[in-house]
Design an enzyme around this catalytic site. Structure first.
Site, PDB file in Angstrom:
ATOM      1  CD  GLN A   1     -22.870  -3.041  32.695  1.00  0.00           C
ATOM      2  OE1 GLN A   1     -22.082  -2.980  32.775  1.00  0.00           O
ATOM      3  NE2 GLN A   1     -24.523  -3.209  31.989  1.00  0.00           N
TER       4      GLN A   1
ATOM      5  CE  LYS B   1     -21.535   1.691  32.776  1.00  0.00           C
ATOM      6  NZ  LYS B   1     -22.108   0.562  33.159  1.00  0.00           N
TER       7      LYS B   1
ATOM      8  CG  ASP C   1     -22.320  -0.533  39.767  1.00  0.00           C
ATOM      9  OD1 ASP C   1     -22.410   1.116  39.526  1.00  0.00           O
ATOM     10  OD2 ASP C   1     -22.397  -1.456  39.493  1.00  0.00           O
TER      11      ASP C   1
END
Length: 305
Positions: free
Chosen positions: A104, A60, A127
């Protein structure tokens, strides 16, 4: 041999679509910077040394840099306390150079994930997991602009379906799975596109019968090859979100989805493969969300979805 009267599904190439989306995001970043705005900034936070998570976070950050964004990588030891992690998030929330914060998952067991997700500024929640953004998605009117972060995998599914089918208006969509990560947000996005949506789950009665009525089937249930070919209405679009690793020939492993690919291929009109279908869209949509957040921070209109 498949009945010649049945359609043979057109594979939805998520890898190719994701590549195109990434290119559009890169162009959007360049356009934004040309206005005098700073580079979009994405901060990734990894607690612990899980190998798979390390790979995900590294990829990412690398992609963000390739697209012209500023990438901020925070690696914390597994023994990091919840208070220490929350303090870092507060710092990232206050940093104007950062438009997106990605923590994460999964986190170590001693850290309450819900506390962490709640701590992220909703405007930087690329997210789309913050309860405020979840609530916005649940209350959005049909066709209204998505001017807030949307969960990446559901957003990618929506993009793939819009591209493959063009208009979703009036179609009956059956969503198999009611998770907050995929099932429920996918259903909300399909409602926004004027689909008639049925959400199903492990206690749904006559699930095969419901699927046979569907123009669109989205399966995210975590059971390998759960949806069979005779469940699918000829010509329907099947979106397979599942990722299941199984032992194949000679002891090697391979990935299969939640849908029986070989059975559905001769019946469906459109079908996502596993791998190469929905998966590549998730990271591409994360980059898209980060660009959107940067545009909002700069007082600019978001890119339409």
């Amino acid at each position: 041999m498949a009945d010649a009267k049945l359609p043979h599904a057109k594979l939805i190439d998520g890898k190719a679509f994701a590549l195109g989306l990434r290119q559009r995001v890169g162009a959007g970043v360049a356009e934004l910077v040309a206005t005098g705005a700073p580079k979009p900034g994405l901060a990734t936070v990894l607690v612990g040394a899980d190998p798979a998570s390390q790979v995900y976070v590294r990829s990412k950050g690398k992609l963000a840099a390739e697209l012209g964004m500023a990438s901020f990588d925070h690696r914390l030891p597994a023994e990091t306390t919840e208070a220490e992690l929350l303090a870092l998030i507060a710092t990232l929330n206050a940093d104007p150079a950062i438009n997106g914060i990605l923590v994460q998952l999964p986190l170590p067991r001693h850290i309450d994930t819900s506390h962490v997700l709640l701590a992220v500024d909703p405007a930087k929640d690329v997210d789309g997991f913050h309860p405020i953004n979840v609530g916005r998605l649940g209350s959005i009117a049909a066709g209204a602009p998505l001017d807030f972060p949307v969960p990446c995998t559901p957003l990618g599914i929506s993009m793939l379906l819009q591209d493959a089918l063009k208009s979703l208006s009036g179609l009956h969509a059956v969503v198999i799975g009611r998770s907050n990560l995929v099932g429920r947000p996918v259903a909300q996005l399909l409602l926004r596109a004027d689909c008639t949506v049925t959400i199903t789950h492990s206690r749904t009665r006559d699930l095969p019968g419901l699927c046979r009525q569907a123009d669109i089937v989205v399966v995210a249930i975590g059971k390998r090859e759960f949806v069979r070919g005779d469940w699918i209405k000829p010509g329907a679009a099947v979106i397979d979100v599942g990722i299941n690793r199984i032992v194949a020939a000679e002891g090697k492993t391979k990935l299969v989805g939640d849908a029986a690919f070989a059975e559905i291929l001769p019946v469906a009109g459109h079908l996502t493969p596993v791998p190469g279908g929905v998966g590549p869209m998730t990271v591409a949509c994360l980059m898209f969300n980060t660009l959107q957040a940067a545009r909002r921070a700069a007082g600019l209109k978001v890119v339409s979805v």
